[in-house]
Structure formats: C-alpha cells, structure tokens
Design a protein around this motif. Structure first.
Motif, mmCIF file in Angstrom:
data_model
loop_
_atom_site.group_PDB
_atom_site.id
_atom_site.type_symbol
_atom_site.label_atom_id
_atom_site.label_comp_id
_atom_site.label_asym_id
_atom_site.label_seq_id
_atom_site.Cartn_x
_atom_site.Cartn_y
_atom_site.Cartn_z
ATOM 1 N N VAL B 56 12.584 8.687 -26.538
ATOM 2 C CA VAL B 56 13.046 9.798 -25.698
ATOM 3 C C VAL B 56 13.621 10.902 -26.578
ATOM 4 O O VAL B 56 13.974 10.675 -27.732
ATOM 5 N N LYS B 57 13.701 12.116 -25.989
ATOM 6 C CA LYS B 57 14.268 13.247 -26.716
ATOM 7 C C LYS B 57 15.776 13.266 -26.457
ATOM 8 O O LYS B 57 16.222 13.622 -25.366
ATOM 9 N N SER B 58 16.554 12.905 -27.474
ATOM 10 C CA SER B 58 17.981 12.686 -27.241
ATOM 11 C C SER B 58 18.747 13.979 -26.978
ATOM 12 O O SER B 58 19.879 13.938 -26.510
ATOM 13 N N CYS B 59 18.134 15.147 -27.234
ATOM 14 C CA CYS B 59 18.809 16.408 -26.907
ATOM 15 C C CYS B 59 18.738 16.679 -25.412
ATOM 16 O O CYS B 59 19.392 17.580 -24.906
ATOM 17 N N THR B 60 17.918 15.893 -24.689
ATOM 18 C CA THR B 60 17.732 16.124 -23.257
ATOM 19 C C THR B 60 18.113 14.880 -22.455
ATOM 20 O O THR B 60 17.564 14.600 -21.398
ATOM 21 N N VAL B 61 19.045 14.128 -23.013
ATOM 22 C CA VAL B 61 19.603 12.969 -22.325
ATOM 23 C C VAL B 61 21.119 13.120 -22.439
ATOM 24 O O VAL B 61 21.625 13.476 -23.512
ATOM 25 N N LEU B 62 21.833 12.882 -21.351
ATOM 26 C CA LEU B 62 23.292 12.899 -21.440
ATOM 27 C C LEU B 62 23.748 11.602 -22.097
ATOM 28 O O LEU B 62 23.169 10.542 -21.850
#
Lengths: 284, 159
Positions: B56-62
């Motif tokens: 997953v893209k960790s910049c777009t996960v809280l």
C-alpha cells in the motif's frame, strides 16, 4: 502535506457507527481512504470527524447466496478483481476492478468507497448501473434499499442522507456476461471515459441489456434508452450502431482537457462496439 | 491517540494526532527513514510498505488505520526474500538516484510473493503504481526477473 485536524472514531459495529453519525452531521465515513485522504491532504476539503468503518466485522465479505452475490462495502478493489467466482459470474465487475488506479491503491481502496464518493470518473458506479445492483443502506432509523439507478444524483452527491452508511451491495446473477472498457491517458489515471456493457442473451437475441457510463456527465449514467432498444434485438452491426447513437444521446459531454465533445462521442461509440463484440483491450 | 503497530517484527506504540499519515508515522515517529515520501499525492509509490502482506501507499493511509496491523518496510533485514530483491536490484542496476527504490523493492517483493510464475506483462502491470524518473524501467524489470529466479527458482515468462 497533512490534512486539517479531525477527530477519529473507529466503531466496532454498524449500530455504533450509525449512533455516532446521528449526533455528528458533518462527520465523514472513511472506508479505504484512497479518495478521501488525498482530498484531505490537498485541503480540498476538511471534516470535523472521521468515522472509520474498517474495524466493523462482516463488512468485507463476498457471499454468494442463491442466485445473488452480496458484497460488503469494505471489500478491497484488488479482492474484487481477483475473486474467481466474481470473475466467472460478473466479468464486467472484475474487468473494471483491474482498471481502477494502480495495484497499490487497489489494495486499500474499497468498492463501497468508490461508489459512495460519487465521482463521475470512478469506475464501479457504471458497473453497478449495468448490473442493476441494489444497495443496502443503514442508519439509526433502520435499513433501506436503493437501486443503483436511483443512487447517483450528481457530482460527489449520492442518495445517501446524513447519518446513512452503505452496508451492502447486492447483485443478481442472471447468467449474463459483460465487458468494461476504459480509455485513459496513462497507467493508473482516471477515465477519460469508460463504459460497462452487460448482456443477458437468449440465443442470438439480447434478453436484457445493461449499460453504464463513466465520466460521460455530472455523475455515472445508465443508458436506459439504449438498453431498451437492445432488448429483444440481435447484435447486427446496424443495431449496434443505433444503440451507440442512443448511448451518446444519454451523455452530457463538455470540451475539456481530455478532448472535445466530438472526440469523446466517437471514442465512446468505439468502446461500446468493442465491448459488445467482446474484443479485448482498449487502445493504449 | 495511541497507535500500536508491528513493524518488521517489532512492536511500536506512539501517541499521535489522528491526522498523522502512516508514512510520516513510520519516518518521524518511529524513525525508520528508509520509506521515502516522493510525490505525497498517491502517484509515485516511493512510500510503499506492506500492510498485512499487501503493498500500500503509506502516504495515503492514516496511521490510525494501521493501528493493530503488521507492517513490513525496506529495513527488514530478517526477511530473506526481501534481501534477495535488494541484491537483484544491485546486480541489475535497478536504480540510479535511488529515491524510488524502497517503494520499487517493496512492490517487487509483494508481486513475487503473489505470483510464483510471473510473466513480463504481470511485472509491468504490477509496477503501475511506482514511478521512476531515472532508469526508464528496463533495468528495474530485469531486476525483478532476477529476483524471481532467486525467490521462486524460475525464469520469468516472456509475454
């Protein structure tokens, strides 16, 4: 980039979530966050509270029951694309899933979020319209069912009222088959436009046609006139051409960065013909 | 709010604001700076991490969404397969400036675990969420093919 401040709430049940939403009208439901988080980060929007439904058990299952499938709103886009039963029974849904953003976004993004976001360029709404899906909507007032064709109201606007959550997606398996065609500028991009075509055949004639359009107007569009026209007809070149004309009439195109109205009309017709004839691959 | 995650087998608990993103949580709160933030707009994939095994893209996960979940990042030296992918990138020159590389390698690991018999098309499609502005991707694809031979013991099918 950081979103503006918000309170975070992660309920464990639909009842809990509904109760919280009742007292917090401006709260926003978070599913996978692949649309909402970018909007918050860019500060296109800010919300006082976020209700993360990702910890509610049972919202991420795919259940085949009788002649229908019930898909939970928290099912990830990648799971939709990879589920072998969905691929067999609803190929139009699998194909659309494979066109959404990129594999990493699909691992977080959910079918429920894609539908409820109300973005005309999202791909699942058109598929829902083509498959005549029904949505189960829950709130503290109970449950109600809304047909996909009544759900998509306008850009970023759906039939969801304040306090309501999409809690289930039901699709009938009629033995139909379909294709989803999408034209985009580069890998992972939104559609310039897309079309979901789902046909139930009776011999050489169409028994029931389902056609949904992505990014052809303010919201996802069901091409009802074209569907009606195709029912009971065979798939002759002439009939396909007439149906394509009716599909274009259902659209509300505008000249923009993606191209002129004329270009889009021609593109949509071509994609429709390709979808109907089942020829694989959209132009790259 | 308290966020507890397991990263590379080790448990971390931090008190953070709800708006904290997973990428900044990993970098600033935990101090694991191998995960890079490139575009910060869900396009480039430099921030890719594995969450419960899924890339997953960790910049777009809280960070809050990751609470209670297991993460794997580029620093995980205990993961032999991850080390094999790293070696493959070195051998095939799968990087120039190296900024996208942590994301490239995590996505490569994910795709090779998912498909033990990858085709070149599969590799290309699986890389759709990772951008590299130096190499033109040929050497990255070669690196992944090399990694596949190391991990899965097979050559990638051409087309």
């Amino acid at each position: 980039m950081f979103p503006d401040k918000f309170e975070y709430y992660a309920p464990k049940s639909i009842e809990e979530a509904a109760k919280f939403l009742d007292g917090h009208e401006d709260a926003k439901v978070l599913a996978g966050g692949q649309s909402l988080i970018p909007l918050l980060k860019l500060r296109f929007t800010s919300v006082p509270e976020i209700v993360d439904i990702g910890r509610i058990k049972g919202l991420d299952s795919i259940v085949f029951q009788g002649s229908a499938v019930e898909i939970g709103p928290m099912v990830r886009t990648s799971e939709i694309g990879e589920n072998s039963s969905i691929r067999k029974k609803f190929p139009v849904l699998s194909e659309a899933a494979g066109h959404i953003a990129d594999p990493l976004v699909r691992n977080m993004g959910t079918i429920g979020g894609d539908i409820c976001h109300g973005d005309p360029a999202n791909d699942f709404p058109a598929v829902m319209l083509a498959l005549d899906a029904e949505f189960e909507i829950s709130s503290s007032r109970g449950k109600r069912t809304v047909k996909a064709e009544d759900f998509f109201v306008d850009t970023f606007a759906t039939a969801l009222e304040p306090g309501e959550i999409l809690t289930g997606i039901k699709i009938q398996d009629t033995g139909s088959s379909g294709r989803y065609m999408k034209y985009k500028k580069y890998a992972g991009d939104f559609s310039i436009l897309g079309i979901a075509v789902n046909l139930l055949m009776d011999g050489k004639k169409v028994k029931k046609a389902g056609i949904g359009l992505t990014n052809c107007g303010a919201t996802a569009i069901k091409a009802k006139d074209a569907e009606k026209f195709m029912n009971g007809k065979d798939l002759s070149d002439e009939n396909i051409e007439k149906a394509a004309e009716l599909i274009v009439k259902a659209c509300d195109f505008m000249d923009d960065d993606n191209g002129s109205v004329k270009f889009k009309e021609k593109l949509l017709k071509n994609l429709f013909v390709k979808a109907v004839k089942g020829i694989g691959g959209v132009p790259k | 709010m308290m966020v507890t995650v397991k990263i590379n087998g080790k448990e971390y608990s931090k008190d953070v604001e709800p708006r904290t993103l997973l990428a900044t949580f990993i970098r600033d709160d935990i101090g694991l700076t191998g995960t890079h933030i490139g575009c910060d707009t869900t396009n480039c994939g430099a921030c890719t991490v594995l969450m419960d095994g899924r890339a997953v893209k960790s910049c777009t996960v809280l960070a809050a969404q990751a609470d209670g979940h297991e993460l794997e990042t580029i620093e995980n030296e205990a993961d032999k397969e991850l080390s094999m992918v790293k070696e493959s990138f070195i051998e095939e020159n799968g990087l120039q400036c190296g900024f996208c590389t942590p994301g490239m390698i995590m996505t490569s690991l994910y795709m090779l675990r998912k498909n033990k018999n990858p085709s070149e098309d599969y590799i290309k499609n699986s890389l759709a969420g990772n951008l590299c502005r130096c190499t033109g991707y040929v050497s990255i694809i070669n690196s992944i093919k090399n990694a596949n031979e190391k991990i899965n013991g097979k050559k990638a099918v051409v087309k």
